[in-house]
Design a protein around this motif. Structure first.
Motif, short mmCIF file in Angstrom:
data_model
loop_
_atom_site.label_atom_id
_atom_site.label_comp_id
_atom_site.label_asym_id
_atom_site.label_seq_id
_atom_site.Cartn_x
_atom_site.Cartn_y
_atom_site.Cartn_z
N GLY A 137 0.79 -1.23 0.00
CA GLY A 137 0.00 0.00 0.00
C GLY A 137 0.82 1.27 0.00
O GLY A 137 0.41 2.27 -0.59
N GLY A 138 1.97 1.25 0.66
CA GLY A 138 2.78 2.46 0.74
C GLY A 138 3.83 2.58 -0.34
O GLY A 138 4.55 3.59 -0.40
N ILE A 139 3.96 1.55 -1.19
CA ILE A 139 4.97 1.59 -2.27
C ILE A 139 4.33 1.38 -3.63
O ILE A 139 4.98 0.90 -4.57
N LEU A 140 3.05 1.72 -3.75
CA LEU A 140 2.34 1.54 -5.01
C LEU A 140 3.02 2.29 -6.16
O LEU A 140 3.10 1.78 -7.28
N ASN A 141 3.48 3.51 -5.86
CA ASN A 141 4.12 4.30 -6.92
C ASN A 141 5.41 3.66 -7.40
O ASN A 141 5.72 3.67 -8.60
N GLY A 162 7.11 -1.41 5.21
CA GLY A 162 7.34 -1.63 3.78
C GLY A 162 7.81 -0.38 3.07
O GLY A 162 8.69 -0.42 2.20
N MET A 163 7.22 0.76 3.44
CA MET A 163 7.62 2.04 2.84
C MET A 163 9.06 2.39 3.17
O MET A 163 9.83 2.80 2.30
N GLY A 167 14.44 -0.21 -2.64
CA GLY A 167 13.65 -0.68 -3.77
C GLY A 167 12.45 -1.49 -3.30
O GLY A 167 12.47 -2.07 -2.20
N TRP A 168 11.40 -1.52 -4.12
CA TRP A 168 10.13 -2.11 -3.67
C TRP A 168 10.21 -3.63 -3.45
O TRP A 168 9.40 -4.19 -2.72
N ARG A 169 11.20 -4.30 -4.03
CA ARG A 169 11.32 -5.74 -3.84
C ARG A 169 11.95 -6.10 -2.49
O ARG A 169 11.77 -7.22 -1.99
N ALA A 170 12.68 -5.16 -1.92
CA ALA A 170 13.40 -5.43 -0.67
C ALA A 170 12.48 -5.89 0.48
O ALA A 170 12.85 -6.81 1.23
N PRO A 171 11.30 -5.27 0.67
CA PRO A 171 10.43 -5.74 1.76
C PRO A 171 10.07 -7.22 1.65
O PRO A 171 9.95 -7.91 2.67
N PHE A 172 9.92 -7.71 0.43
CA PHE A 172 9.55 -9.11 0.25
C PHE A 172 10.73 -10.03 0.56
O PHE A 172 10.54 -11.16 1.00
N ALA A 232 6.51 8.69 7.97
CA ALA A 232 6.06 9.17 9.28
C ALA A 232 4.54 9.19 9.36
O ALA A 232 3.95 8.87 10.40
N VAL A 233 3.89 9.56 8.25
CA VAL A 233 2.43 9.58 8.20
C VAL A 233 1.88 8.18 8.48
O VAL A 233 0.95 7.99 9.27
N TYR A 234 2.47 7.18 7.84
CA TYR A 234 2.00 5.81 8.02
C TYR A 234 2.29 5.29 9.42
O TYR A 234 1.51 4.52 9.98
N PHE A 235 3.41 5.69 10.01
CA PHE A 235 3.70 5.29 11.38
C PHE A 235 2.69 5.90 12.35
O PHE A 235 2.21 5.24 13.27
#
Length: 394
Positions: free
Chosen positions: A23-27, A147-148, A155-160, A239-242
């Motif tokens: 959700g936080g890395i859609l872009n 995740g963000m 990079g977006w793959r790193a969280p996985f 910070a917003v998501y936290f």
């Protein structure tokens, strides 16, 4: 409390993180895969739908397997699915991997609850189950900011990849420290669904579905909404998501106090009405200043999880003889709401503007208030009548 319960809670936390972590890395995902943000948002949808549908089915199909062995099998599948996401650039392959993660994750969550309950004496079963659900709820609200933070840095793959490593560690912990657990009797799927013939119960279950649908219409696309409105830095977005996550956790705790003080029905009515209003306040304050928007965003976040204690208590009151079945169905409704909100939120973005997501979500959430009124007005069926319906479903 048995330390093995906390270990299972950690495993459940890891599984829960995967659902909303995108959700936080859609872009970032959309840019890398050359797809729209709404298309990237469907990675949430496919996970939620698959989780909701496959959970009851797979638990029944694997009813005769020893639980520790099944837990390790499902963790292995979960590990492979996240490695697939991290390594592939194919949209179709990622969709398939997300579905695979959801199927294995749905079984892991159920096993975490049942195994934790089996590890402790009768007097501590409620606390053990509560610890597992704390892990699950915490992951749903903290998965996005984590995740963000990792995604923006590496990079977006790193969280996985991180999820895969944590899953591997969980497998080691379960293999080394948990004992073999015999399978428990499983309620047949037809019998589980029989309770939904009761209008009071099905309307109660729909309260959560509608509330989560409205919530995810905006929350699933909060990052593009805030970015389009305030154009803040990635660090500030984290910070917003936290802040959102902290408010959600606090809201869950406050929800129990509200339910005890006001009573179940008053708490449900008050929270559903306030939640809908809060989404409109988020829209209004987003047109002003960022510092004014934040507290109303946190109010919306807190209300999103505050209804859970009252809803679980209400379902227990409606069908105390089939409590586990109702909790299982409520989990499915929750994930269907997440999926529906992701679909609707993406459609709103595609056919209008992300600035429309708050009021659309608020309108949907307001239907939960009407559904609550409807459920409260229905007659409560006596236990004998429910048993006859269940027996007919066998």
């Amino acid at each position: 409390m048995n330390f093995r319960v906390y270990m299972l809670a950690i495993a459940a936390f890891v599984v829960g993180m995967v659902e909303l972590i995108v959700g936080g890395i859609l872009n970032l995902i959309a840019e890398d895969l050359n797809i729209s943000v709404s298309s990237a948002g469907q990675f949430i949808t496919i996970f939620s739908v698959t989780f909701a549908i496959s959970g009851p089915i797979l638990v029944n199909l694997t009813a005769k397997l020893e639980r520790k062995k099944l837990y390790l099998y499902m963790l292995a599948v979960f590990l492979i699915s996240n490695v697939m996401v991290a390594l592939t650039s194919s949209y179709a392959a990622i969709v398939a991997a997300r579905a695979l993660a959801a199927m294995s994750g749905s079984v892991i969550v159920v096993l975490s609850v049942s195994m934790a309950a089996a590890m402790v004496p009768e007097s501590h079963k409620g606390r053990a189950i509560g610890i597992i659900y704390m892990g699950i709820s915490g992951s749903l609200v903290l998965g996005v900011p984590v995740g963000m933070m990792i995604g923006n840095a590496f990079g977006w793959r790193a969280p996985f990849i991180v999820i895969a490593v944590l899953t591997l560690l969980s497998m080691g912990g379960v293999a080394l420290f948990t004992k073999r657990t015999a399978p428990s009797p499983v309620v047949p799927l037809r019998r589980q669904l029989a309770s939904l013939k009761d209008s009071k119960i099905i309307s109660a279950q729909l309260i959560g579905l509608l509330l989560l649908t409205g919530h995810l219409t905006l929350y699933g696309y909060l990052q593009p909404f805030v970015d389009a409105t305030f154009q803040i830095s990635p660090q500030m977005m984290s910070a917003v998501y936290f802040l959102f996550g902290i408010a959600a956790v606090l809201g869950g705790g406050a929800g129990g106090w509200i339910s005890d003080r006001l009573g179940t029905k008053r708490a449900i009515l008050g929270i559903t009405a306030s939640f809908s209003v809060s989404m409109f306040l988020v829209l209004v304050t987003s047109q002003t200043a960022f510092w004014l928007f934040l507290p109303f965003m946190m109010l919306w976040s807190g209300l999103s999880w505050s209804i859970a204690p009252a809803m679980q208590t209400y379902l227990l009151q409606l069908a105390p003889d089939h409590a586990e079945t109702q909790f299982s169905l409520n989990s499915s409704m929750t994930h269907l709401g997440i999926a529906a909100g992701s679909i609707i939120g993406g459609a709103v973005m595609d056919h209008g503007s992300v600035s429309d997501n708050p009021w659309v979500g608020g309108l949907i959430a307001s239907l939960a208030f009407g559904m609550a009124l409807f459920s409260f007005s229905r007659r409560t069926k006596p236990a004998a009548e429910r048993e006859m319906a269940a027996a007919a479903a066998k």
